[in-house]
Scaffold this motif. Structure first.
Motif, short mmCIF file in Angstrom:
data_model
loop_
_atom_site.label_atom_id
_atom_site.label_comp_id
_atom_site.label_asym_id
_atom_site.label_seq_id
_atom_site.Cartn_x
_atom_site.Cartn_y
_atom_site.Cartn_z
N ASP A 414 0.83 -1.20 0.00
CA ASP A 414 0.00 0.00 0.00
C ASP A 414 0.87 1.26 0.00
O ASP A 414 0.52 2.27 0.61
N GLY A 415 2.01 1.18 -0.68
CA GLY A 415 2.88 2.34 -0.81
C GLY A 415 4.12 2.24 0.07
O GLY A 415 4.18 1.43 1.00
N PRO A 416 5.12 3.03 -0.29
CA PRO A 416 5.19 3.95 -1.43
C PRO A 416 5.27 3.21 -2.76
O PRO A 416 5.72 2.07 -2.82
N LYS A 417 4.86 3.90 -3.83
CA LYS A 417 4.72 3.23 -5.11
C LYS A 417 6.04 2.75 -5.69
O LYS A 417 6.07 1.74 -6.39
N GLU A 418 7.13 3.42 -5.37
CA GLU A 418 8.42 2.97 -5.91
C GLU A 418 8.93 1.71 -5.22
O GLU A 418 9.87 1.06 -5.71
N ASN A 420 6.47 -0.82 -3.38
CA ASN A 420 5.49 -1.90 -3.54
C ASN A 420 4.22 -1.46 -4.25
O ASN A 420 3.19 -2.11 -4.13
N GLY A 421 4.29 -0.36 -4.98
CA GLY A 421 3.08 0.17 -5.60
C GLY A 421 2.75 -0.41 -6.96
O GLY A 421 1.64 -0.22 -7.46
N TYR A 422 3.70 -1.13 -7.58
CA TYR A 422 3.47 -1.64 -8.93
C TYR A 422 3.70 -3.15 -8.97
O TYR A 422 4.56 -3.68 -8.25
N ASN A 434 7.41 -7.67 -9.38
CA ASN A 434 7.92 -6.99 -8.20
C ASN A 434 7.68 -7.86 -6.97
O ASN A 434 6.54 -8.08 -6.56
N TRP A 437 5.52 -6.24 -4.15
CA TRP A 437 4.17 -5.73 -4.42
C TRP A 437 3.13 -6.50 -3.59
O TRP A 437 2.26 -5.92 -2.95
#
Length: 452
Positions: A414-418, A420-422, A434, A437
């Motif tokens: 649940d973030g940050p996207k860099e 675990n966001g993708y 990933n 993720w």
């Protein structure tokens, strides 16, 4: 001349040995079209399924190890194992063991069989061993076919364990094989229950339904918020306890308890079926089950065994309640994140780090701290922190956890996207999954890991 005929009659009256009766019963089973279809399906269908799913763009990520089916061939066999423990193995034991005695009642062939074998004890032994052989053949087919299909379609690659540790291909293959061997114990328990139902209920279709009904009841019990002692004391727990083999060190405590409980159930149910079989009246052509004695001789001893195993496990294990506690969840999440962070670092060609350098910790609560942080549920939230060598700032990542009652959890980034966001990360050789993720983990229900 008369003496010769008498000698021939006496010679023909000799009891048939167990090996001869076993071969005869095995041929009878294998000659049935439904058994032949099951053997073909178990040795062919898993390979085709794993190979087909491994080539799809979408994977069964909600299934344990399903998200890794694109990465290694060993994941497909574990996906099949999870399905088999829930559905396939109870149905297979039902078709084989649940009908091995009832078929003689439907066909009215007991008199012919008794005249030929002349020993109810040997008849029971031969039928039990023949059904056991067929069940082992079916389980072996599921294991070999799924493993072969995965390795051929994807390859013999490392497997990510439930603590994020990367298992070598040889280690992964050995653990997969061991996991299939471990589920033989609860399979034997269901097969013994099938034998008991086949003997006690005669030509009634309930004999066929007994193993899947018992398996379904145990699955429902595993989903309920039951104490650890009750959960481990059910033979069905061994169908999921193999998860502990895929952590380092392996969580073998619950697995061993599940195996022992399953084998005790198998022995008792087989013994009860044996006693009922020896006491039945084969001269009664209208026999349609043992009636009231099926409850007193079959059901009540199994219920007593369940109560006894719950008491023994409760005394022998230090865990109480659900076994899912805050510190256990935090340790499991932190351990898995540390291993998977190293994997992501290698994918992105960043400077190598070790788990000791990262010093990963996790702070988890349940329902935003409004309830006690224990027990299963999809309302767990964890904040993971780590430290990179030479960097003053502390890294943080948030995960939403869905923790099942058996200790398995799914951590959703649940973030940050860099971090675990993708779903994919861009690597020098192309996009790759990933690892941070979304990942699976396992909380050991027993208090065997030192705290702190």
């Amino acid at each position: 001349m008369t003496e010769t005929i008498a000698d021939d009659i006496v010679a023909g009256a000799h009891r048939v040995s167990v090996p001869r009766g076993y071969r005869f019963e095995l041929v009878k089973l294998v000659s049935q079209w439904r058994i032949r279809l099951l053997v073909l399906a178990c040795w062919i269908a898993p390979a085709l399924f794993v190979a087909a799913v491994s080539q799809q763009s979408s994977l069964p990520s909600d299934t344990l190890f399903g998200r890794w089916m694109h990465t290694t061939g060993w994941a497909g066999s574990l996906v099949v194992l999870g399905f088999a423990g829930t559905w396939a193995l109870p149905l297979l034991t039902s078709v084989v063991a649940g009908d091995v005695f009832a078929s003689e009642d439907r066909l009215g062939t007991w008199r012919h069989l008794l005249v030929a074998v002349r020993s109810p004890r040997r008849i029971f032994a031969a039928k039990a061993l023949a059904s056991l052989t067929v069940i082992l053949l079916l389980v072996a087919g599921l294991a070999c076919s799924s493993a072969a299909g995965g390795v051929v379609a994807v390859g013999n690659q490392p497997l990510v364990g439930l603590d994020g540790q990367l298992l070598t291909p040889a280690d992964a293959g050995g653990r997969v094989l061991l996991a299939w061997v471990c589920v033989l114990a609860p399979t034997l328990a269901l097969a013994a229950i099938g034998l008991l139902g086949s003997v006690a209920l005669g030509r009634s279709p309930m004999g066929l339904l007994l193993p899947p009904l018992v398996a379904l009841a145990m699955q429902v019990a595993q989903m309920l918020p039951l104490p650890v002692a009750v959960r481990l004391a059910l033979p069905g727990y061994a169908f999921t306890a193999w998860n502990g083999l895929f952590t380092s060190p392996a969580q073998v405590g619950p697995l061993l308890i599940g195996i022992v409980v399953s084998l005790v159930w198998a022995v008792l149910a087989t013994a009860l079926a044996y006693l009922l079989f020896l006491r039945r009246d084969f001269t009664n052509l209208a026999y349609d089950g043992c009636g009231r004695s099926a409850i007193t001789t079959g059901l009540l001893p199994l219920a007593g065994l369940a109560a006894l195993t719950v008491a023994v496990v409760a005394v022998a294990t230090p865990s109480t309640g659900s076994g899912i506690e805050q510190d256990k969840v935090q340790r499991s999440v932190a351990t898995a994140f540390a291993h998977l962070y190293r994997m992501q670092t290698q994918q992105l060609n960043r400077p190598a780090v070790t788990e000791a350098h990262l010093r990963v910790t996790a702070a988890c609560n349940k329902s935003g701290g409004q309830v006690a942080p224990e027990g299963a549920g999809n309302d767990w939230r964890c904040v993971v922190t780590w430290h990179l060598p030479g960097v003053a700032a502390t890294g943080t990542a948030i995960y939403q956890l869905d923790v099942a009652s058996d200790g398995r959890f799914v951590a959703d980034g649940d973030g940050p996207k860099e971090v675990n966001g993708y779903f994919l990360v861009r690597t020098p050789i192309g996009d790759a999954p990933n690892p941070l993720w979304q990942f699976d983990g396992n909380v050991e229900l027993l208090d065997t890991t030192p705290k702190g």
